[in-house]
Design a protein around this motif. Sequence first.
Motif, PDB file in Angstrom:
ATOM      1  N   LYS A 119      32.902  20.216  43.217  1.00 10.00           N
ATOM      2  CA  LYS A 119      34.070  21.065  42.966  1.00 10.00           C
ATOM      3  C   LYS A 119      33.969  21.787  41.610  1.00 10.00           C
ATOM      4  N   ALA A 132      33.700  25.043  39.359  1.00  6.49           N
ATOM      5  CA  ALA A 132      34.139  26.438  39.376  1.00  6.49           C
ATOM      6  C   ALA A 132      32.991  27.351  38.950  1.00  6.49           C
ATOM      7  N   TYR A 184      29.405  33.979  37.456  1.00  4.91           N
ATOM      8  CA  TYR A 184      28.860  32.825  36.745  1.00  4.91           C
ATOM      9  C   TYR A 184      27.990  33.334  35.603  1.00  4.91           C
TER      10      TYR A 184
END
Length: 239
Positions: free
Chosen positions: A80, A82, A125
Amino acid sequence: MLLIAGLGNPGSQYASNRHNIGFMAADEIHRRHNFSPWTKKFQALIADGMIDGEKVLLVKPQTFMNLSGQSVGEAMRFHKIALGDMSVIYDELDLASGKVRVKIGGGSGGHNGIKSIDAHVGKDYRRIRIGIDHPGVKELVTHHVLGNFAKSDSEWLEPVLDAIAANAGYIVKKDDAGFMNRVALATGGKAEKASGEKPVAKPAGQSHIRQARAQKPAVNIPKSGPMADMLNKLFGKKE
């Protein structure tokens, strides 16, 4: 948890390729920061550890470069993580050898590993790009990226990998400018030398500031009068 992925191709035949500089950087981070042993998961080699108090998952996809997104996507979904907490380290043709640049989001620049990650998880990212230089013509790109580093490349390659690992704390803090500055300082211009940008020789005992400053023109300054006073202020009084 943060995720740092280094890109490359699995197998000993690719280990020294320019395309594998992301793997090399991940290995150096792993060594310097005493991460756990590499294990197989998420179609990757993974290891976990701490950098500056932050838990980090280190990932080396084993799917081959063009399918890197499959592996990275699995790891992100499981933990999980981000997009803003992921950094990817990879080779960049459009940067001089050894130069390091960081950006968030943007295009892939034709890099198939980045194209795959973009398709699987999105674009926003952190991208840590290490320059490997361009061969000059498009037809030679594949041979260049899948070719091994030359022995002479060690002059800049080893310092750059060491600097990236030593300053990985700036990555986890998301201090991109600080990271780039520290890496540039640590490598001491080796990238510029490798790319053929020759620094100007600095005369002994003369600072780079003085060397860059234009020389004052020779001026015959009158000995007296208003003009003499003004010129003395500009160019210094001659004894």
